[in-house]
Design an enzyme around this catalytic site. Structure first.
Site: not given
Ligand code: 1JT
Length: 272
Positions: A172, A179
């Site tokens: 993430y 965040k």
């Molecule tokens: C963005 C993306 C914000 C994916 C996102 C996000 N907030 C949650 N997710 C889903 C996610 C992504 C990852 C993750 C867990 C959940 C994509 C680009 C735009 C901003 O890793 C454990 C990487």
């Protein structure tokens, strides 16, 4: 004294007028899988009039298809990295509505290559871009919309966050740092806007398959882990998040501000 209502009335009447006469601004609908779209539907069902922003013509087309059938909808282009566009959008909106009762901020961006590998390798450009779109935009939108929100008796600002903003979640990375800044912005904004009867809260959603998630490798594994470990032993979907947003948008949550509510089947309480 117990009031006896027939089943139909009991289950629908309370919510169908909950947000009647209120207006909400929704930022971040990309397509029908967007969390922002699920929230829009919940708010609309409760009687709220909705205003949408979109970024670019592709997303305008998607929105056009989605809002077909919703009453009194307004749509404005708005790239949140451009303060002039935020100002222009709010000015146009001010000509159409008396007041703004709710803002739903469901906007985030990071470069795909920075949502994999080590956080250590985050570029300055990628770091600043994630912060600009995913975090700073909330403050910018609140500031510009303030005169319209002050015309409402009270207002509720809702943003979306994720566990990766409070704990290290593999991959993430730069979004987690954005965040964290967003969640702290919620608290500072709640303090600034509280005296004006404007509440600011975040919903920390569990992982949900959306356009944002589609570019993330290993996302299915994240969903599997969540299902296995979360107290409710299930994944959450956008409607779970939307119903919490409905609560936060309504008078029912009038005593809550500066809060981050986890809608994640309880996953965040686990210590392993
Ligand atoms: C963005 C993306 C914000 C994916 C996102 C996000 N907030 C949650 N997710 C889903 C996610 C992504 C990852 C993750 C867990 C959940 C994509 C680009 C735009 C901003 O890793 C454990 C990487």
């Amino acid at each position: 004294m117990t009031q006896v209502l027939d089943k139909e009335t009991a289950s629908h009447a309370p919510v169908s007028n909950l947000l009647k006469g209120k207006t909400g601004l929704i930022l971040g609908v990309a397509n029908k899988w967007s969390i922002a779209w699920a929230i829009a539907q919940a708010l609309s069902t409760a009687g709220m009039r909705l205003v949408f922003t979109y970024q670019g013509e592709r997303f305008k087309k998607n929105l056009d298809g989605l809002v077909d059938g919703m009453e009194n909808v307004l749509m404005y282009p708005c790239d949140v990295t451009d303060e002039a566009q935020i100002k222009e959008m709010i000015q146009s909106l001010g000509g159409e509505v008396d007041a703004l009762d709710c803002i739903v901020h469901s906007v985030a961006f990071a470069k795909k290559e920075e949502l994999a590998g080590e956080f250590l390798n985050t570029s300055k450009e990628g770091y600043l871009l994630a912060q600009e779109i995913s975090s700073y935009s909330l403050t910018a939108v609140c500031r510009e919309a303030l005169p319209l929100m002050e015309k409402a008796e009270s207002a509720s600002v809702i943003t979306l966050t994720y566990l990766g903003g409070e704990k290290v979640v593999t991959n993430y990375n730069v979004m987690g740092v954005a965040k964290a800044a967003l969640e702290m912005s919620v608290r500072y904004l709640a303090e600034d806007l509280g005296p004006r009867n404007i509440r600011v809260n975040a919903i920390s959603a569990g992982p949900i398959k959306t356009l944002a998630a589609s570019g993330v490798s290993g996302f299915s594994a994240i969903l599997d882990t969540m299902k296995e470990k979360a107290p409710l032993r299930r994944n959450v979907d956008a409607s779970d998040v939307a119903d919490t947003a409905l609560f936060l948008a309504s008078h029912l949550s009038r005593g809550i501000t500066g809060e981050v509510i986890h809608v994640d089947a309880g996953y965040h309480i686990k210590g392993y």
